[in-house]
Design a protein around this motif. Structure first.
Motif, PDB file in Angstrom:
ATOM      1  N   SER A 173      52.525  13.615  32.033  1.00 38.84           N
ATOM      2  CA  SER A 173      52.729  13.829  30.591  1.00 38.84           C
ATOM      3  C   SER A 173      53.347  12.593  29.943  1.00 38.84           C
ATOM      4  N   GLY A 174      52.986  11.431  30.458  1.00 34.41           N
ATOM      5  CA  GLY A 174      53.517  10.190  29.896  1.00 34.41           C
ATOM      6  C   GLY A 174      54.853   9.783  30.454  1.00 34.41           C
ATOM      7  N   THR A 175      55.270  10.383  31.557  1.00 32.81           N
ATOM      8  CA  THR A 175      56.590  10.091  32.118  1.00 32.81           C
ATOM      9  C   THR A 175      56.710   8.638  32.579  1.00 32.81           C
ATOM     10  N   THR A 176      55.664   8.117  33.217  1.00 29.39           N
ATOM     11  CA  THR A 176      55.719   6.734  33.694  1.00 29.39           C
ATOM     12  C   THR A 176      55.714   5.762  32.528  1.00 29.39           C
ATOM     13  N   TRP A 177      54.934   6.061  31.488  1.00 36.14           N
ATOM     14  CA  TRP A 177      54.897   5.199  30.306  1.00 36.14           C
ATOM     15  C   TRP A 177      56.283   5.106  29.680  1.00 36.14           C
ATOM     16  N   LEU A 178      56.942   6.236  29.494  1.00 37.17           N
ATOM     17  CA  LEU A 178      58.248   6.234  28.852  1.00 37.17           C
ATOM     18  C   LEU A 178      59.288   5.529  29.725  1.00 37.17           C
ATOM     19  N   TYR A 179      59.208   5.731  31.020  1.00 33.15           N
ATOM     20  CA  TYR A 179      60.121   5.033  31.932  1.00 33.15           C
ATOM     21  C   TYR A 179      59.977   3.523  31.778  1.00 33.15           C
ATOM     22  N   ARG A 180      58.751   3.039  31.783  1.00 26.24           N
ATOM     23  CA  ARG A 180      58.542   1.594  31.683  1.00 26.24           C
ATOM     24  C   ARG A 180      58.958   1.059  30.316  1.00 26.24           C
ATOM     25  N   ALA A 181      58.722   1.849  29.279  1.00 24.27           N
ATOM     26  CA  ALA A 181      59.117   1.416  27.944  1.00 24.27           C
ATOM     27  C   ALA A 181      60.627   1.320  27.820  1.00 24.27           C
ATOM     28  N   LEU A 182      61.347   2.342  28.260  1.00 24.91           N
ATOM     29  CA  LEU A 182      62.801   2.339  28.133  1.00 24.91           C
ATOM     30  C   LEU A 182      63.464   1.390  29.123  1.00 24.91           C
ATOM     31  N   ARG A 183      62.798   1.136  30.234  1.00 24.79           N
ATOM     32  CA  ARG A 183      63.360   0.195  31.221  1.00 24.79           C
ATOM     33  C   ARG A 183      63.545  -1.195  30.614  1.00 24.79           C
ATOM     34  N   GLU A 184      62.719  -1.541  29.642  1.00 24.19           N
ATOM     35  CA  GLU A 184      62.812  -2.856  28.997  1.00 24.19           C
ATOM     36  C   GLU A 184      63.889  -2.906  27.916  1.00 24.19           C
ATOM     37  N   HIS A 185      64.419  -1.757  27.538  1.00 29.37           N
ATOM     38  CA  HIS A 185      65.357  -1.721  26.406  1.00 29.37           C
ATOM     39  C   HIS A 185      66.732  -2.235  26.849  1.00 29.37           C
ATOM     40  N   PRO A 186      67.340  -3.145  26.078  1.00 29.74           N
ATOM     41  CA  PRO A 186      68.638  -3.710  26.464  1.00 29.74           C
ATOM     42  C   PRO A 186      69.784  -2.711  26.457  1.00 29.74           C
ATOM     43  N   GLN A 187      69.595  -1.574  25.803  1.00 25.38           N
ATOM     44  CA  GLN A 187      70.660  -0.566  25.761  1.00 25.38           C
ATOM     45  C   GLN A 187      70.477   0.527  26.815  1.00 25.38           C
ATOM     46  N   ILE A 188      69.500   0.331  27.707  1.00 25.97           N
ATOM     47  CA  ILE A 188      69.213   1.301  28.764  1.00 25.97           C
ATOM     48  C   ILE A 188      69.318   0.631  30.128  1.00 25.97           C
ATOM     49  N   VAL A 189      69.935   1.319  31.064  1.00 25.08           N
ATOM     50  CA  VAL A 189      69.872   0.905  32.464  1.00 25.08           C
ATOM     51  C   VAL A 189      69.281   2.072  33.247  1.00 25.08           C
ATOM     52  N   THR A 190      68.305   1.769  34.088  1.00 25.88           N
ATOM     53  CA  THR A 190      67.667   2.819  34.860  1.00 25.88           C
ATOM     54  C   THR A 190      67.415   2.323  36.277  1.00 25.88           C
ATOM     55  N   SER A 191      66.830   3.152  37.084  1.00 30.16           N
ATOM     56  CA  SER A 191      66.624   2.834  38.493  1.00 30.16           C
ATOM     57  C   SER A 191      65.369   1.986  38.673  1.00 30.16           C
ATOM     58  N   THR A 202      58.432  16.022  27.972  1.00 24.32           N
ATOM     59  CA  THR A 202      57.223  15.781  27.199  1.00 24.32           C
ATOM     60  C   THR A 202      56.231  16.892  27.465  1.00 24.32           C
ATOM     61  N   ALA A 203      55.800  17.548  26.402  1.00 23.70           N
ATOM     62  CA  ALA A 203      54.834  18.640  26.506  1.00 23.70           C
ATOM     63  C   ALA A 203      53.428  18.107  26.240  1.00 23.70           C
ATOM     64  N   ARG A 204      52.536  18.426  27.160  1.00 22.32           N
ATOM     65  CA  ARG A 204      51.126  18.067  27.040  1.00 22.32           C
ATOM     66  C   ARG A 204      50.308  19.355  27.117  1.00 22.32           C
ATOM     67  N   ASN A 205      49.148  19.380  26.479  1.00 22.40           N
ATOM     68  CA  ASN A 205      48.286  20.546  26.622  1.00 22.40           C
ATOM     69  C   ASN A 205      48.319  20.986  28.088  1.00 22.40           C
ATOM     70  N   PRO A 206      48.782  22.209  28.373  1.00 27.66           N
ATOM     71  CA  PRO A 206      49.059  22.576  29.758  1.00 27.66           C
ATOM     72  C   PRO A 206      47.835  22.640  30.662  1.00 27.66           C
ATOM     73  N   ILE A 207      46.657  22.900  30.086  1.00 28.20           N
ATOM     74  CA  ILE A 207      45.448  22.887  30.910  1.00 28.20           C
ATOM     75  C   ILE A 207      45.072  21.453  31.263  1.00 28.20           C
ATOM     76  N   GLU A 208      45.105  20.568  30.286  1.00 28.06           N
ATOM     77  CA  GLU A 208      44.820  19.158  30.564  1.00 28.06           C
ATOM     78  C   GLU A 208      45.837  18.570  31.528  1.00 28.06           C
ATOM     79  N   ARG A 209      47.114  18.946  31.342  1.00 28.33           N
ATOM     80  CA  ARG A 209      48.147  18.433  32.233  1.00 28.33           C
ATOM     81  C   ARG A 209      47.925  18.914  33.666  1.00 28.33           C
TER      82      ARG A 209
END
Length: 287
Positions: A27-45, A105-112
């Motif tokens: 549901s876009g989890t990897t996209w959001l992780y990569r986007a926020l990983r670049e943010h200077p106000q975020i630290v992640t694994s 993140t909610a995605r159309n549950p059948i498509e997901r």
């Protein structure tokens, strides 16, 4: 009864995780992780799925918090998509940090569900058909249950106040990724003017089926350019014949899944104020 948490009083430099993205998968989890990983106000694994509050809870908080930079003053972010549908995670996260912010993140549950199914099948890990998820408990748990968003949100609401839970929509990520990103930043309390490198990119998208044998051959020939490009070319020529799509699912299965998800979608509409009629009337494209 409260879940007993590993002792964290003796940690030298404890890092309280402030922000979670609890899923579900595909549901876009990897996209959001990569986007926020670049943010200077975020630290992640360094990885986007720690699975601490479910699979790895027995390892303790010292193990968990080693995933994050102890010298950073930024907001600490745990993106683990398996937390949403896990029965133990809501209380464990609350016991760890009752002020934590929870995104999903909610995605159309059948498509997901289909995307989750194909993500695993294309790796040659099993030979089940998608419609078996309606009759097989293990498959139902993996593919269907994560899409019952309202059911899982209610579990988190048993511990967290409403304003600490944010529902994002995969529809927005597809139609307006900047808006999707800015909503996540606003909820996290960070500057939304950053433009991550993944803004207009597809991340972790579905690919073609590859057998285990083919994967081993590609790995073994990766450093031999002629063979490497030969295998790439063959895969390109035949890949369309080895891709399953939700449009291939029979009408009866789609109808039953629409009925299965209908009540949960209605409750999600009430929770978010979002009109999701297009989910309820879902018909696969390319039919």
């Amino acid at each position: 009864m409260a879940t007993q948490s590993p002792d964290r009083e003796n940690l030298a430099t404890p890092r309280i995780v402030d922000l979670f993205h609890v899923g579900p998968p595909k549901s876009g989890t990897t996209w959001l992780y990569r986007a926020l990983r670049e943010h200077p106000q975020i630290v992640t694994s360094p990885q986007d799925s720690i699975h601490f509050f479910n699979i790895n809870f027995h390892r303790g908080f010292e193990w968990y918090e080693k995933h994050f930079d102890p010298s950073s003053e930024a907001i600490v972010f745990d993106p683990t998509p398996s937390y949403l549908a896990d029965a133990s995670s809501p209380q464990r996260i609350f016991d760890y940090n009752p002020k934590a912010k929870i995104m999903l993140t909610a995605r159309n549950p059948i498509e997901r569900a289909f995307s989750h199914y194909w993500h695993e099948k294309k790796k040659d890990r099993f030979n089940f058909a998608f419609d078996e998820a309606l009759t097989n408990q293990d498959l139902y748990t993996n593919w269907i249950a994560p899409g019952l968003y309202s059911l899982h949100i209610e579990k988190y609401l048993s511990f967290f106040p409403r304003d600490q839970i944010k529902v994002l929509f995969f529809d927005d990520l597809e139609s307006d990724p900047l808006k999707f990103y800015q909503e996540a930043c606003l909820f996290a309390g960070i500057d939304s003017s950053q433009t991550p490198s993944v803004m207009n990119k597809k991340v972790n998208k579905a690919g073609a089926f590859k057998s285990q044998r083919q994967r081993r051959l590609e790995t073994s020939t990766a450093k031999i350019p002629p063979l490497k490009f030969l295998f790439r070319g063959l895969n390109f020529l035949f890949s369309e014949k080895r891709i399953e799509k939700v449009a291939d699912v029979d009408d009866a299965t789609i109808h039953e899944m629409k009925m299965l998800f209908a009540n949960d979608i209605s409750r999600l509409e009430q929770f978010t104020g979002r009109n999701l009629n297009h989910w309820k009337s879902f018909e696969p494209k390319e039919r």
